[in-house]
Motif scaffolding. Structure first.
Motif, PDB file in Angstrom:
ATOM      1  N   SER A   1      -2.308   9.175  -8.209  1.00 44.93           N
ATOM      2  CA  SER A   1      -3.052   7.969  -8.611  1.00 44.93           C
ATOM      3  C   SER A   1      -3.251   7.034  -7.430  1.00 44.93           C
ATOM      4  CB  SER A   1      -2.318   7.260  -9.746  1.00 44.93           C
ATOM      5  OG  SER A   1      -1.023   6.844  -9.340  1.00 44.93           O
ATOM      6  N   ILE A   2      -2.274   6.945  -6.536  1.00 44.84           N
ATOM      7  CA  ILE A   2      -2.436   6.121  -5.328  1.00 44.84           C
ATOM      8  C   ILE A   2      -3.504   6.717  -4.423  1.00 44.84           C
ATOM      9  CG2 ILE A   2      -1.288   5.330  -3.228  1.00 44.84           C
ATOM     10  CD1 ILE A   2       1.280   5.080  -4.805  1.00 44.84           C
ATOM     11  N   LEU A   3      -3.505   8.058  -4.292  1.00 36.99           N
ATOM     12  CA  LEU A   3      -4.523   8.722  -3.476  1.00 36.99           C
ATOM     13  C   LEU A   3      -5.915   8.470  -4.044  1.00 36.99           C
ATOM     14  CD1 LEU A   3      -5.379  10.640  -1.214  1.00 36.99           C
ATOM     15  CD2 LEU A   3      -4.915  12.556  -2.769  1.00 36.99           C
ATOM     16  N   GLN A   4      -6.067   8.552  -5.350  1.00 37.25           N
ATOM     17  CA  GLN A   4      -7.376   8.289  -5.967  1.00 37.25           C
ATOM     18  C   GLN A   4      -7.810   6.846  -5.741  1.00 37.25           C
ATOM     19  OE1 GLN A   4      -6.508   9.462  -9.991  1.00 37.25           O
ATOM     20  NE2 GLN A   4      -7.104  11.596  -9.664  1.00 37.25           N
ATOM     21  N   LEU A   5      -6.868   5.926  -5.779  1.00 38.43           N
ATOM     22  CA  LEU A   5      -7.202   4.526  -5.500  1.00 38.43           C
ATOM     23  C   LEU A   5      -7.643   4.356  -4.048  1.00 38.43           C
ATOM     24  CD1 LEU A   5      -7.339   1.580  -6.384  1.00 38.43           C
ATOM     25  CD2 LEU A   5      -4.901   1.379  -5.857  1.00 38.43           C
ATOM     26  N   LYS A   6      -6.968   5.016  -3.122  1.00 35.65           N
ATOM     27  CA  LYS A   6      -7.374   4.955  -1.710  1.00 35.65           C
ATOM     28  C   LYS A   6      -8.784   5.510  -1.532  1.00 35.65           C
ATOM     29  CE  LYS A   6      -2.736   5.428   0.317  1.00 35.65           C
ATOM     30  NZ  LYS A   6      -1.875   6.298   1.156  1.00 35.65           N
ATOM     31  N   GLN A   7      -9.067   6.625  -2.196  1.00 39.42           N
ATOM     32  CA  GLN A   7     -10.394   7.221  -2.061  1.00 39.42           C
ATOM     33  C   GLN A   7     -11.467   6.307  -2.625  1.00 39.42           C
ATOM     34  OE1 GLN A   7      -9.810  10.955  -4.076  1.00 39.42           O
ATOM     35  NE2 GLN A   7      -8.974  11.976  -2.264  1.00 39.42           N
ATOM     36  N   ALA A   8     -11.169   5.613  -3.713  1.00 38.86           N
ATOM     37  CA  ALA A   8     -12.137   4.658  -4.261  1.00 38.86           C
ATOM     38  C   ALA A   8     -12.346   3.485  -3.327  1.00 38.86           C
ATOM     39  CB  ALA A   8     -11.677   4.166  -5.636  1.00 38.86           C
ATOM     40  N   MET A   9     -11.327   3.150  -2.544  1.00 41.43           N
ATOM     41  CA  MET A   9     -11.428   2.051  -1.576  1.00 41.43           C
ATOM     42  C   MET A   9     -11.964   2.527  -0.235  1.00 41.43           C
ATOM     43  SD  MET A   9      -7.740   0.352  -2.530  1.00 41.43           S
ATOM     44  CE  MET A   9      -7.758  -0.811  -1.155  1.00 41.43           C
ATOM     45  N   GLN A  10     -12.276   3.828  -0.120  1.00 37.68           N
ATOM     46  CA  GLN A  10     -12.767   4.427   1.129  1.00 37.68           C
ATOM     47  C   GLN A  10     -11.740   4.286   2.251  1.00 37.68           C
ATOM     48  OE1 GLN A  10     -15.778   6.097   1.241  1.00 37.68           O
ATOM     49  NE2 GLN A  10     -15.972   5.668  -0.936  1.00 37.68           N
ATOM     50  N   LEU A  11     -10.473   4.476   1.910  1.00 38.22           N
ATOM     51  CA  LEU A  11      -9.390   4.418   2.892  1.00 38.22           C
ATOM     52  C   LEU A  11      -8.858   5.824   3.131  1.00 38.22           C
ATOM     53  CD1 LEU A  11      -7.359   1.297   1.653  1.00 38.22           C
ATOM     54  CD2 LEU A  11      -9.077   1.386   3.465  1.00 38.22           C
ATOM     55  N   PRO A  12      -8.409   6.131   4.349  1.00 36.63           N
ATOM     56  CA  PRO A  12      -7.822   7.453   4.595  1.00 36.63           C
ATOM     57  C   PRO A  12      -6.504   7.606   3.860  1.00 36.63           C
ATOM     58  CG  PRO A  12      -7.574   6.029   6.518  1.00 36.63           C
ATOM     59  CD  PRO A  12      -8.462   5.289   5.558  1.00 36.63           C
ATOM     60  N   ALA A  13      -6.164   8.852   3.548  1.00 36.85           N
ATOM     61  CA  ALA A  13      -4.928   9.111   2.802  1.00 36.85           C
ATOM     62  C   ALA A  13      -3.695   8.744   3.604  1.00 36.85           C
ATOM     63  CB  ALA A  13      -4.883  10.584   2.388  1.00 36.85           C
ATOM     64  N   SER A  14      -3.807   8.742   4.934  1.00 41.32           N
ATOM     65  CA  SER A  14      -2.654   8.439   5.777  1.00 41.32           C
ATOM     66  C   SER A  14      -2.325   6.952   5.835  1.00 41.32           C
ATOM     67  CB  SER A  14      -2.910   8.951   7.202  1.00 41.32           C
ATOM     68  OG  SER A  14      -4.085   8.348   7.739  1.00 41.32           O
ATOM     69  N   GLU A  15      -3.237   6.097   5.378  1.00 43.04           N
ATOM     70  CA  GLU A  15      -2.979   4.657   5.445  1.00 43.04           C
ATOM     71  C   GLU A  15      -2.043   4.235   4.315  1.00 43.04           C
ATOM     72  OE1 GLU A  15      -5.462   0.442   5.415  1.00 43.04           O
ATOM     73  OE2 GLU A  15      -6.403   2.320   6.056  1.00 43.04           O
ATOM     74  N   PRO A  16      -0.962   3.514   4.633  1.00 42.67           N
ATOM     75  CA  PRO A  16      -0.018   3.095   3.580  1.00 42.67           C
ATOM     76  C   PRO A  16      -0.683   2.137   2.598  1.00 42.67           C
ATOM     77  CG  PRO A  16       0.951   2.853   5.778  1.00 42.67           C
ATOM     78  CD  PRO A  16      -0.517   3.109   5.975  1.00 42.67           C
ATOM     79  N   LEU A  17      -0.295   2.267   1.343  1.00 46.07           N
ATOM     80  CA  LEU A  17      -0.845   1.386   0.315  1.00 46.07           C
ATOM     81  C   LEU A  17       0.187   1.204  -0.784  1.00 46.07           C
ATOM     82  CD1 LEU A  17      -3.192  -0.196  -0.990  1.00 46.07           C
ATOM     83  CD2 LEU A  17      -3.914   1.947  -2.063  1.00 46.07           C
ATOM     84  N   GLU A  18       0.484  -0.032  -1.065  1.00 44.79           N
ATOM     85  CA  GLU A  18       1.329  -0.396  -2.192  1.00 44.79           C
ATOM     86  C   GLU A  18       0.599  -1.452  -3.000  1.00 44.79           C
ATOM     87  OE1 GLU A  18       5.646  -0.879  -1.717  1.00 44.79           O
ATOM     88  OE2 GLU A  18       5.336  -0.459   0.410  1.00 44.79           O
ATOM     89  N   VAL A  19       0.783  -1.411  -4.291  1.00 45.01           N
ATOM     90  CA  VAL A  19       0.096  -2.348  -5.170  1.00 45.01           C
ATOM     91  C   VAL A  19       1.105  -3.332  -5.740  1.00 45.01           C
ATOM     92  CG1 VAL A  19      -1.665  -0.656  -5.743  1.00 45.01           C
ATOM     93  CG2 VAL A  19       0.342  -0.866  -7.194  1.00 45.01           C
ATOM     94  N   VAL A  20       0.602  -4.504  -6.002  1.00 44.65           N
ATOM     95  CA  VAL A  20       1.415  -5.531  -6.643  1.00 44.65           C
ATOM     96  C   VAL A  20       1.357  -5.316  -8.149  1.00 44.65           C
ATOM     97  CG1 VAL A  20       1.689  -8.010  -7.026  1.00 44.65           C
ATOM     98  CG2 VAL A  20       0.986  -7.164  -4.775  1.00 44.65           C
ATOM     99  N   VAL A  21       2.523  -5.224  -8.748  1.00 49.05           N
ATOM    100  CA  VAL A  21       2.578  -5.075 -10.201  1.00 49.05           C
ATOM    101  C   VAL A  21       2.482  -6.466 -10.815  1.00 49.05           C
ATOM    102  CG1 VAL A  21       3.918  -4.258 -12.163  1.00 49.05           C
ATOM    103  CG2 VAL A  21       3.997  -3.023  -9.986  1.00 49.05           C
ATOM    104  N   PRO A  22       1.352  -6.781 -11.428  1.00 51.98           N
ATOM    105  CA  PRO A  22       1.184  -8.135 -11.965  1.00 51.98           C
ATOM    106  C   PRO A  22       1.956  -8.324 -13.261  1.00 51.98           C
ATOM    107  CG  PRO A  22      -0.725  -6.820 -12.492  1.00 51.98           C
ATOM    108  CD  PRO A  22       0.174  -5.940 -11.665  1.00 51.98           C
TER     109      PRO A  22
END
Length: 483
Positions: free
Chosen positions: A209-230
């Motif tokens: 799911s994180i990878l799919q979010l990165k792809q929707a944001m046009q970010l490479p898979a190697s870039e770290p990404l964490e989401v804030v849980v609201p």
């Protein structure tokens, strides 16, 4: 000194660990990044600029056309003297200049209708751009919600694994002490392995799911990404509007509906413009021309305003040379003065200036059925645009009805799941007490724990599904999606 170096190493390790994971991003930040990087949106922006260029051209059609022409030539051998209109064998140079202007007075309102058509095309392209942005927003919000959902399921799976591992440690000590049979330890080891596999699957689902979010944001898979849980407080489970009410509101808010309506109006204007080709065309033209020739670039004579007379002829009987009659005919001529200066380029262009004004009327009679075919194509395009409106409305209605049914089902599922979690928690608490005193075997205790885990997972799924579907319904009503 060694303590200082050790402290520096610890600080650098902590800094690397902290920043290597990347800063956490909110849903709004993820949406902003996706909107900035999305290629479909960039293509839509250029599409809008194309239609704006067409609109600018349509505006320019109301203005007159002005063109200037000029030519310079060198003639060798036999040339025509522009003053005497006689041929002369002499090398010469010539200059010709011309200024033309034309404006359409009437052409069956084609210019006006074409302008209206292009204006609606620009407005439709703006709505298409907004639709592209809405699609990106909905996609990112969906994927962002999936990340939060999978993250919570992963935390539940880790908690269950940790609990089962602690129970295994406890059972192992009891088996070693001889108070429990070896089968209890083996059953618990199998349960730990099952929970470990479940945690691995949930972790894989989270990473996907994180990878799919990165792809929707046009970010490479190697870039770290964490989401804030609201903080997502569960709102009232009652839906304020039914599906039909939401649909009626969406008809006035959704850009795809506005775009389809504008394209229908554009097709209507195109039809009117093509029908204007049946009408006569009235054009007003103006022109100014002049020329220069080196053949006359020499001394010239001009009138000096002095008039002289001389006998030219007579009438009556035969004249007497000794006594001339008084009925002679005299020729009056104006005197000439020779100017030693040459006939320069500027003087020739000024003296040779020719101006022309004209009105042109064109009446179409037969042009190979080109106008008729254009009108027929415009009628077909209008009908296709009308079908597109109905298709867009049907698609919107189906999406709203599906979202409403999903939200309604999620609302009921959440209520049922909440009751199930409360009951399973109480049952697990009581089974835990019975297991600790030996009144419950390990198999029954594991089943109780698994039932509680499934109930919590179902509650989490129903919670996020209801929140997201309700946000979708709010979005169709023109309300912003924000967590």
């Amino acid at each position: 000194m060694r303590r200082v170096l050790l402290l520096i190493v610890v600080l650098l390790s902590a800094w690397t660990l902290t920043f290597g994971q990347g800063a956490k991003k909110t849903m709004k930040e993820c949406v902003d990044i996706a909107l900035e990087n999305n290629l479909r949106i960039k293509r839509s922006v250029y599409n809008v600029e194309t239609f704006r260029a067409n609109l600018m051209q349509a505006k320019g059609a109301f203005l007159p056309s002005i063109n200037a022409n000029g030519s310079y030539g060198e003639n060798y051998g036999r040339s025509l003297n522009p003053v005497t209109n006689s041929f002369i064998t002499r090398d010469a140079s010539s200059i010709n200049v011309q200024l033309n202007s034309s404006i359409t007075v009437f052409n069956g309102l084609r210019i006006q209708n074409t302008f209206r058509q292009n204006k609606r095309d620009v407005e439709s392209a703006d709505q298409d751009l907004l639709k592209a942005k809405n699609d990106v927003i909905l996609n990112v919000v969906t994927l962002y919600t999936n990340v939060i959902f999978n993250q919570e399921l992963f935390e539940n799976a880790k908690y269950q694994l940790n609990s089962s591992q602690q129970l295994l440690d406890r059972i192992t000590k009891q088996v070693n002490a001889g108070s429990l049979a070896m089968t209890n330890q083996l059953n618990q080891e199998a349960q730990v392995a099952t929970n470990e596999l479940n945690a691995i699957n949930q972790e894989n689902a989270l990473n996907l799911s994180i990878l799919q979010l990165k792809q929707a944001m046009q970010l490479p898979a190697s870039e770290p990404l964490e989401v804030v849980v609201p903080d997502l407080p569960l709102e009232d489970l009652v839906l304020e509007q039914n599906a039909e009410a939401v649909y009626q509101i969406a008809l006035n808010n959704m850009p795809e509906i506005k775009s389809a309506m504008l394209k229908m109006e554009s097709a209507e204007m195109a039809l009117k413009a093509n029908r204007g080709s049946y009408m006569p065309r009235l054009t007003f033209n103006a022109a100014a021309t002049s020329n220069y020739s080196s053949l006359v670039n020499k001394d010239r004579s001009i009138d000096n305003g002095v008039f002289t007379s001389a006998p030219f002829a007579y009438f009556g009987p035969a004249p007497d040379l000794n006594n001339p009659p008084g009925n002679n005919v005299y020729l009056i001529s104006q005197g000439k003065t020779t100017i030693p200066e040459k006939y320069t380029t500027g003087d020739q262009l000024s003296d040779n200036l020719f101006k022309n004004l004209s009105v042109q009327l064109t009446i179409p009679i037969l042009n190979g059925f080109a106008t008729r075919a254009a009108v027929q194509r415009s009628i077909i395009n209008r009908e296709i645009a009308n079908i597109t409106i109905k298709e867009t409305q049907n698609t919107l209605r189906q999406s709203i009805e599906t979202a409403y049914n999903d939200a309604n089902a999620a609302s009921r599922s959440y209520g049922s799941s909440l009751k199930a979690v409360n009951a399973q928690q109480e049952a697990y608490r009581m089974n835990q007490q019975r297991f600790e005193v030996g009144a419950l075997n390990i198999i029954e205790y594991q089943i109780s724990g698994n039932d509680l885990f499934r109930a919590k997972s179902d509650l989490t799924r129903a919670k996020y599904n209801f929140i997201f579907k309700k946000k979708i319904l709010d979005f169709y009503q023109g309300k912003p999606i924000d967590y």
